[in-house]
Write an enzyme that holds these catalytic residues in place. Structure first.
Site, PDB file in Angstrom:
ATOM      1  N   TRP A   1       0.868  -1.182   0.000  1.00 35.77           N
ATOM      2  CA  TRP A   1       0.000   0.000   0.000  1.00 35.77           C
ATOM      3  C   TRP A   1       0.907   1.236   0.000  1.00 35.77           C
ATOM      4  O   TRP A   1       1.812   1.319   0.839  1.00 35.77           O
ATOM      5  CB  TRP A   1      -0.888  -0.039   1.248  1.00 35.77           C
ATOM      6  CG  TRP A   1      -1.897   1.055   1.335  1.00 35.77           C
ATOM      7  CD1 TRP A   1      -2.721   1.506   0.344  1.00 35.77           C
ATOM      8  CD2 TRP A   1      -2.205   1.834   2.507  1.00 35.77           C
ATOM      9  NE1 TRP A   1      -3.519   2.509   0.815  1.00 35.77           N
ATOM     10  CE2 TRP A   1      -3.227   2.738   2.136  1.00 35.77           C
ATOM     11  CE3 TRP A   1      -1.726   1.851   3.819  1.00 35.77           C
ATOM     12  CZ2 TRP A   1      -3.777   3.644   3.044  1.00 35.77           C
ATOM     13  CZ3 TRP A   1      -2.276   2.752   4.714  1.00 35.77           C
ATOM     14  CH2 TRP A   1      -3.289   3.644   4.330  1.00 35.77           C
TER      15      TRP A   1
ATOM     16  N   ASP B   1      -1.405  -5.507   9.386  1.00 38.12           N
ATOM     17  CA  ASP B   1      -2.360  -4.535   8.859  1.00 38.12           C
ATOM     18  C   ASP B   1      -3.579  -5.327   8.373  1.00 38.12           C
ATOM     19  O   ASP B   1      -3.521  -5.993   7.343  1.00 38.12           O
ATOM     20  CB  ASP B   1      -1.698  -3.759   7.708  1.00 38.12           C
ATOM     21  CG  ASP B   1      -2.608  -2.683   7.150  1.00 38.12           C
ATOM     22  OD1 ASP B   1      -3.779  -2.590   7.583  1.00 38.12           O
ATOM     23  OD2 ASP B   1      -2.154  -1.932   6.265  1.00 38.12           O
TER      24      ASP B   1
ATOM     25  N   ALA C   1      -7.039  -4.708   7.159  1.00 36.10           N
ATOM     26  CA  ALA C   1      -7.924  -3.628   6.713  1.00 36.10           C
ATOM     27  C   ALA C   1      -9.124  -4.138   5.915  1.00 36.10           C
ATOM     28  O   ALA C   1     -10.010  -3.353   5.582  1.00 36.10           O
ATOM     29  CB  ALA C   1      -7.134  -2.632   5.867  1.00 36.10           C
TER      30      ALA C   1
ATOM     31  N   LYS D   1     -13.701  -0.605   5.576  1.00 35.16           N
ATOM     32  CA  LYS D   1     -14.126  -1.375   4.386  1.00 35.16           C
ATOM     33  C   LYS D   1     -15.206  -2.373   4.751  1.00 35.16           C
ATOM     34  O   LYS D   1     -16.229  -2.471   4.080  1.00 35.16           O
ATOM     35  CB  LYS D   1     -12.966  -2.132   3.759  1.00 35.16           C
ATOM     36  CG  LYS D   1     -11.610  -1.538   3.979  1.00 35.16           C
ATOM     37  CD  LYS D   1     -11.363  -0.340   3.110  1.00 35.16           C
ATOM     38  CE  LYS D   1     -10.105   0.359   3.584  1.00 35.16           C
ATOM     39  NZ  LYS D   1      -9.543   1.254   2.630  1.00 35.16           N
TER      40      LYS D   1
HETATM   41  C1  LIG Z   1      -3.616  -2.091   3.183  1.00 35.88           C
HETATM   42  C2  LIG Z   1      -4.337  -0.933   3.806  1.00 35.88           C
HETATM   43  N1  LIG Z   1      -4.112  -0.629   5.079  1.00 35.88           N
HETATM   44  C3  LIG Z   1      -4.731   0.388   5.682  1.00 35.88           C
HETATM   45  C4  LIG Z   1      -5.632   1.178   5.011  1.00 35.88           C
HETATM   46  C5  LIG Z   1      -6.258   2.334   5.742  1.00 35.88           C
HETATM   47  O1  LIG Z   1      -7.615   2.310   5.832  1.00 35.88           O
HETATM   48  P1  LIG Z   1      -8.441   3.457   6.510  1.00 35.88           P
HETATM   49  O2  LIG Z   1      -9.276   4.072   5.438  1.00 35.88           O
HETATM   50  O3  LIG Z   1      -9.239   2.797   7.576  1.00 35.88           O
HETATM   51  O4  LIG Z   1      -7.482   4.449   7.098  1.00 35.88           O
HETATM   52  C6  LIG Z   1      -5.899   0.914   3.668  1.00 35.88           C
HETATM   53  C7  LIG Z   1      -6.824   1.760   2.915  1.00 35.88           C
HETATM   54  O5  LIG Z   1      -6.903   1.793   1.736  1.00 35.88           O
HETATM   55  C8  LIG Z   1      -5.237  -0.183   3.057  1.00 35.88           C
HETATM   56  O6  LIG Z   1      -5.462  -0.491   1.774  1.00 35.88           O
END
Ligand SMILES: Cc1ncc(COP(=O)(O)O)c(C=O)c1O
Length: 397
Positions: free
Chosen positions: A137, A218, A220, A253
């Site tokens: 990411w 992570d 998510a 999400k």
């Molecule tokens: C791999 C990953 N980690 C963390 C996040 C962060 O998500 P949030 O919108 O809850 O900050 C995202 C968002 O796109 C993501 O793709």
């Protein structure tokens, strides 16, 4: 003409490419245009709806909330407790686990990074390099370096052959120093879509334990891959193996709450004394960053998880979202051998072996919008538009 000031010294920063992609898509008059860019779930009609259980929880909150007075830097404690069985499969012991609400998964990652940096600065010795598998990411490395940490990388995925480079990953982790941090995508890897299988997770858990590495998981997209339980299985293996661990969670999400910014940071400490140190430092760092997290989204998750009927409805709708994504994946994989790997990937994203030029041609000539890296948000497709997408990709390959 005003005299130069401090801010003239700022370095110019590139514009957010995703925002310009949104604008390009919005202004494209072609009715058959496809948006596989922005990373949000879409239903069959292309909408990103408010989930039914969220709507019901909002109505309930409107009726029952009697105060908007301050909470503490830990946010909504009950929210972080109610998430535990979903994330960990059980309630975790309070003397070796800390859980706080954060502004999204991003806030959880930033808080984790600052906690690691606070420890690193006090510790003797080098310690606490953060290992990232590439590609990852795009926000991971900047969040870590903004918090003062050093990032090291290994290759996780080969875009051209669409394979996970597990041997390279293991070699990197075996070469990492005790106290180094390894950031792992819990499920539904963004951007590549290819996750570790169970035996690979087991091997990672072993090397983490053997070498004294600190996992930063992570998570998510729980529930958007194979199911809530299945999507947390790898993370749980690693958490069980490591005395100390961090897990950055996002409800943005799987509850469709994106802009409400709903996340949590869980920290596991090997002893109650260390856990208490982690807790007091996490609270201090939250306090100096955002004082306390925004309430509304986490309150909705709390209302849902505190109510069996709302929880069942949330799970059912999440199941439907996941099934829809996986149906699109199967149709793509069946439609062209070149897309076969997508059938094994999970979550909304896959990284296609397309060059930036091919991605630009897709947009210009076929009205297919994707980010330049070749990442496709497959939730932007339906079973009806899969053939159009396959034709477009064939034309540019
Ligand atoms: C791999 C990953 N980690 C963390 C996040 C962060 O998500 P949030 O919108 O809850 O900050 C995202 C968002 O796109 C993501 O793709």
């Amino acid at each position: 003409m005003s005299a130069p000031t401090l801010f003239d010294a700022l370095a110019p920063q590139p514009a957010d490419t995703l925002l310009s992609l949104i604008a390009l898509h919005r202004d494209d008059p072609r009715p058959h245009k496809l948006d596989l860019g922005v990373g949000v779930y879409r239903d069959d009609s292309g909408a990103t709806p408010v989930m039914r259980a969220v709507k019901a929880a909002e109505a309930r909150l409107l009726e029952t909330q009697s105060s908007k007075s301050y909470l503490g830097p830990e946010g909504d404690i009950r929210y972080a407790e109610l998430l535990q069985p979903i994330v960990f499969g059980r309630a975790v012991p309070a003397d070796t686990f800390v859980g706080v609400q954060t502004p999204g998964g991003t806030g959880a990652l930033r808080l984790a990074a600052e906690l690691i940096n606070a420890a690193r600065k006090n510790a003797k010795g080098p310690g606490a390099k953060v290992w990232l598998g590439t590609p990852t990411w795009p926000n991971h490395a900047p969040i870590m370096t903004a918090a003062g940490l050093t990032v090291a990388t290994y290759r996780y995925y080969d875009q051209a052959t669409q394979t996970v480079l597990f041997d390279e990953m293991m070699a990197a982790l075996q070469g990492a120093a005790a106290g180094d941090v390894v950031l792992l995508h819990g499920c539904c890897h963004n951007p590549v879509g290819a996750d570790l299988d169970r035996s690979q997770w087991r091997a990672v858990a072993e090397v983490v334990a053997q070498r004294g590495l600190i996992p930063l998981i992570d998570l998510a997209y729980q529930g958007l891959g194979d199911g809530l339980e299945e999507d947390a299985a790898g993370a749980r293996l690693v958490l069980d193996a490591a005395p100390d661990a961090l897990l950055a969670y996002s409800c943005d999400k799987n509850f469709g709450l994106y802009r409400e910014r709903v996340g949590a940071l869980y920290a596991k400490g090997g002893t109650p004394a260390r856990t208490e140190l982690m807790r007091s430092n996490i609270l201090l760092l939250a306090r100096v960053n955002w004082s306390m997290p925004p309430d509304h989204g986490a309150a909705l998750v709390r209302v849902i998880l505190d109510d069996a009927a709302l929880t069942a409805d949330w799970r059912a709708e999440l199941d439907g979202m996941r099934s829809r994504i996986n149906r699109v994946r199967q149709a793509l994989a069946a439609g062209d051998p070149w897309l076969a790997p997508l059938g094994h990937h999970r979550g909304m994203f896959s990284l296609l072996p397309l060059s930036p030029d091919q991605v630009a041609t897709l947009r210009r000539e076929h009205a297919v919008y994707m980010v330049g890296s070749g990442r496709a948000n497959l939730a932007g497709l339906t079973l009806d538009t899969v053939p159009q997408f396959i034709d477009a990709v064939r034309a540019v390959r």
